[in-house]
Scaffold this motif. Structure first.
Motif, mmCIF file in Angstrom:
data_model
loop_
_atom_site.group_PDB
_atom_site.id
_atom_site.type_symbol
_atom_site.label_atom_id
_atom_site.label_comp_id
_atom_site.label_asym_id
_atom_site.label_seq_id
_atom_site.Cartn_x
_atom_site.Cartn_y
_atom_site.Cartn_z
ATOM 1 N N ASP A 199 0.856 -1.187 0.000
ATOM 2 C CA ASP A 199 0.000 0.000 0.000
ATOM 3 C C ASP A 199 0.894 1.240 0.000
ATOM 4 O O ASP A 199 0.904 2.014 -0.964
ATOM 5 C CB ASP A 199 -0.905 -0.090 1.246
ATOM 6 N N THR A 200 1.677 1.399 1.060
ATOM 7 C CA THR A 200 2.594 2.533 1.131
ATOM 8 C C THR A 200 3.987 2.024 1.499
ATOM 9 O O THR A 200 4.134 0.918 1.997
ATOM 10 C CB THR A 200 2.178 3.504 2.255
ATOM 11 N N GLY A 201 5.002 2.864 1.240
ATOM 12 C CA GLY A 201 6.330 2.603 1.778
ATOM 13 C C GLY A 201 7.311 1.955 0.834
ATOM 14 O O GLY A 201 7.228 2.143 -0.385
ATOM 15 N N ASP A 202 8.205 1.173 1.406
ATOM 16 C CA ASP A 202 9.362 0.651 0.673
ATOM 17 C C ASP A 202 9.653 -0.754 1.196
ATOM 18 O O ASP A 202 10.013 -0.930 2.356
ATOM 19 C CB ASP A 202 10.555 1.597 0.939
ATOM 20 N N PHE A 214 15.435 -12.847 1.584
ATOM 21 C CA PHE A 214 15.578 -11.764 2.552
ATOM 22 C C PHE A 214 14.482 -10.752 2.270
ATOM 23 O O PHE A 214 14.187 -10.449 1.107
ATOM 24 C CB PHE A 214 16.944 -11.071 2.397
ATOM 25 N N SER A 215 13.903 -10.239 3.317
ATOM 26 C CA SER A 215 12.847 -9.241 3.137
ATOM 27 C C SER A 215 13.201 -7.995 3.935
ATOM 28 O O SER A 215 13.368 -8.044 5.157
ATOM 29 C CB SER A 215 11.506 -9.819 3.592
ATOM 30 N N LEU A 216 13.307 -6.922 3.209
ATOM 31 C CA LEU A 216 13.780 -5.656 3.761
ATOM 32 C C LEU A 216 12.628 -4.663 3.740
ATOM 33 O O LEU A 216 11.996 -4.470 2.699
ATOM 34 C CB LEU A 216 14.911 -5.169 2.841
ATOM 35 N N MET A 217 12.345 -4.073 4.891
ATOM 36 C CA MET A 217 11.215 -3.141 4.928
ATOM 37 C C MET A 217 11.609 -1.862 5.645
ATOM 38 O O MET A 217 12.178 -1.900 6.737
ATOM 39 C CB MET A 217 10.038 -3.813 5.635
ATOM 40 N N ASN A 218 11.301 -0.746 5.005
ATOM 41 C CA ASN A 218 11.647 0.545 5.598
ATOM 42 C C ASN A 218 10.445 1.191 6.270
ATOM 43 O O ASN A 218 9.296 0.826 5.987
ATOM 44 C CB ASN A 218 12.246 1.454 4.516
ATOM 45 N N PRO A 219 10.697 2.140 7.162
ATOM 46 C CA PRO A 219 9.595 2.787 7.878
ATOM 47 C C PRO A 219 8.584 3.414 6.906
ATOM 48 O O PRO A 219 8.960 3.854 5.826
ATOM 49 C CB PRO A 219 10.309 3.886 8.680
ATOM 50 N N GLY A 220 7.348 3.417 7.345
ATOM 51 C CA GLY A 220 6.291 4.011 6.516
ATOM 52 C C GLY A 220 5.638 3.002 5.586
ATOM 53 O O GLY A 220 4.894 3.374 4.688
ATOM 54 N N THR A 221 5.924 1.721 5.806
ATOM 55 C CA THR A 221 5.374 0.701 4.902
ATOM 56 C C THR A 221 4.115 0.067 5.476
ATOM 57 O O THR A 221 4.041 -0.248 6.657
ATOM 58 C CB THR A 221 6.422 -0.406 4.642
ATOM 59 N N HIS A 222 3.143 -0.086 4.602
ATOM 60 C CA HIS A 222 1.965 -0.890 4.940
ATOM 61 C C HIS A 222 1.745 -1.889 3.815
ATOM 62 O O HIS A 222 1.690 -1.501 2.641
ATOM 63 C CB HIS A 222 0.722 -0.003 5.103
#
Ligand code: OGA
Ligand code: MN
Length: 406
Positions: A268-271, A314-322
């Motif tokens: 939805d949102t983010g990175d 590997f799964s990388l998720m940055n702040p602001g992600t939904h």
């Protein structure tokens, strides 16, 4: 009358090759024989036989349509979409008032990844017959999955499903109707659609909506890793987590390009990016060269490395992600997440069905991703996990060998 063995039927029917009915019988016999012997050459003969029938003069229309259907089915099975479309286009021109032919041509285009063409045809059908359930659900499906036109898709899918016409009661249509409703904020309506899907037998439960299932497997959203038959693998992952993390971090600092944005439109949102190491039971050599220790470790876990219905990544998720609530394709795997870099706090979370949990560094979370799950990251910095799919522990060796890859 009808010979029991396909061989005898084929011989009998060949003698009658001038008769349309006999050709139909021959086509069916050849199809059956092709299936029994797993022979594409025989299937090809079946196609030719059915197709010949559609071109014979004076054949009753019902029989032409039946034969055309079987030709197209077989050609799709053989992966010969071009030939299917060619035949279907001819038939549509010859019998323009038979809307099912146009609907089936649209399906072939859809299968070829030509959603635009499919859309044009389906709209044409709906102009002729606005209440055509088959055209409604298929057009709705395309608008949902290709164009993200949720509002229009919802209305088409709802109308189409309500007709209960042949071909509309299908998990994919319930799946995407519910998803479009949820994404537009209509959660309780989505749940009603899922409930109807359960009643129609297309979903195991409102939360478990995978469409490629083995029936009867134990089904629960969260699993305790240490009480499964894979506990030894989880112990190893947990005891070696720092090496795995360091390998992933080194990789990230050198070359991020192998981390690819998620492509299924779940974000939805983010990175959110992933780097695949194994997929469909096969090692991805190039990526594994960049993470040799992790890949070697996984190689010693055959139910993960050879899981044809899963991945290791590997799964990388940055702040602001939904990540939208979503459901994996199959109930044949369990999904482990090994926490590698996890900022503390409750703002980074994974909900599976109706329970939300949080990652911890060096710890495995185990869940069944055929249950609806949702992820959000409102924490301060990057989160990194290793995702490892294992065959569902109740599958037999024969099932693991023969299930088609996903
Ligand atoms: C999954 C998933 C998101 C994540 O593993 O199925 O949706 O946090 N994961 O990487
Ligand atoms: Mn997922």
């Amino acid at each position: 009358m009808f010979p029991k063995s396909p061989e005898k039927a084929a011989i009998a029917a060949r003698k009658l090759s001038a008769s349309p009915r006999a050709n139909y019988v021959l086509g069916e016999a050849l199809s059956k024989l092709a299936e029994a012997r797993r022979s594409n050459a025989l299937l090809e003969q079946a196609v030719t036989t059915f197709q010949k029938l559609t071109e014979m003069p004076g054949v009753p229309q019902a029989l032409v349509l039946k034969a055309a259907n079987r030709t197209v089915e077989n050609l799709r099975f053989l992966g010969q979409m071009g030939r299917a479309v060619q035949l279907q286009t001819k038939l549509v021109a010859r019998l323009p008032y038979v809307l099912s032919l146009q609907n089936q041509l649209a399906v072939s285009y859809l299968m070829m990844g030509q959603g635009k063409r499919a859309k044009t045809i389906l709209k044409q059908v709906l102009k002729e017959r606005p209440e055509d359930g088959f055209a409604l659900v298929h057009l709705g499906f395309i608008l949902k999955t290709e164009d993200q036109e949720y509002k229009e898709a919802i209305s088409l899918l709802q109308k189409g499903l309500a007709t209960r016409e042949p071909g509309v009661v299908d998990g994919r249509f319930y799946f995407h109707l519910g998803d479009a409703l949820a994404r537009t904020g209509h959660n309780s309506q989505a749940m009603e659609v899922y409930q109807e899907g359960v009643e129609q037998g297309v979903f195991n439960s409102v939360y478990q909506r995978s469409l490629y299932n083995v029936q009867g497997l134990k089904a629960q959203p969260w699993w305790d890793p240490m009480t499964t038959t894979y506990r030894e693998s989880f112990r190893i992952l947990e005891s070696r987590w720092k090496e795995i993390r360091d390998e992933a971090l080194a990789l990230l600092s050198q070359d991020q390009s192998r981390f690819r944005p998620e492509t299924e439109g779940l974000q939805d949102t983010g990175d959110w990016k992933q780097l695949e190491l194994f997929a469909r039971g096969m090692k991805l050599t190039k990526n594994c060269q960049k993470a040799p220790k992790t890949c070697t470790l996984i190689e010693f876990m055959p139910d993960a490395a050879r899981c044809k219905r899963g991945q290791v990544k590997f799964s990388l998720m940055n702040p602001g992600t939904h990540v939208w609530a979503h459901t994996g394709p199959t109930n044949c795997r369990l999904r482990a997440h090994l926490g590698l870099v996890v900022p503390p706090g409750e703002e980074i979370a994974l909900r599976v069905a109706n329970t939300t949990r949080h990652w911890q560094e060096g710890k495995v979370l185990l869940f069944d991703d055929s249950f609806e799950h949702e992820v959000w990251h409102h924490g301060p910095s990057m989160r990194l996990v290793l995702i490892v799919d294992f065959w569902h522990p109740e599958l037999t060796a024969a099932q693991k060998r023969t299930l088609s890859p996903i």
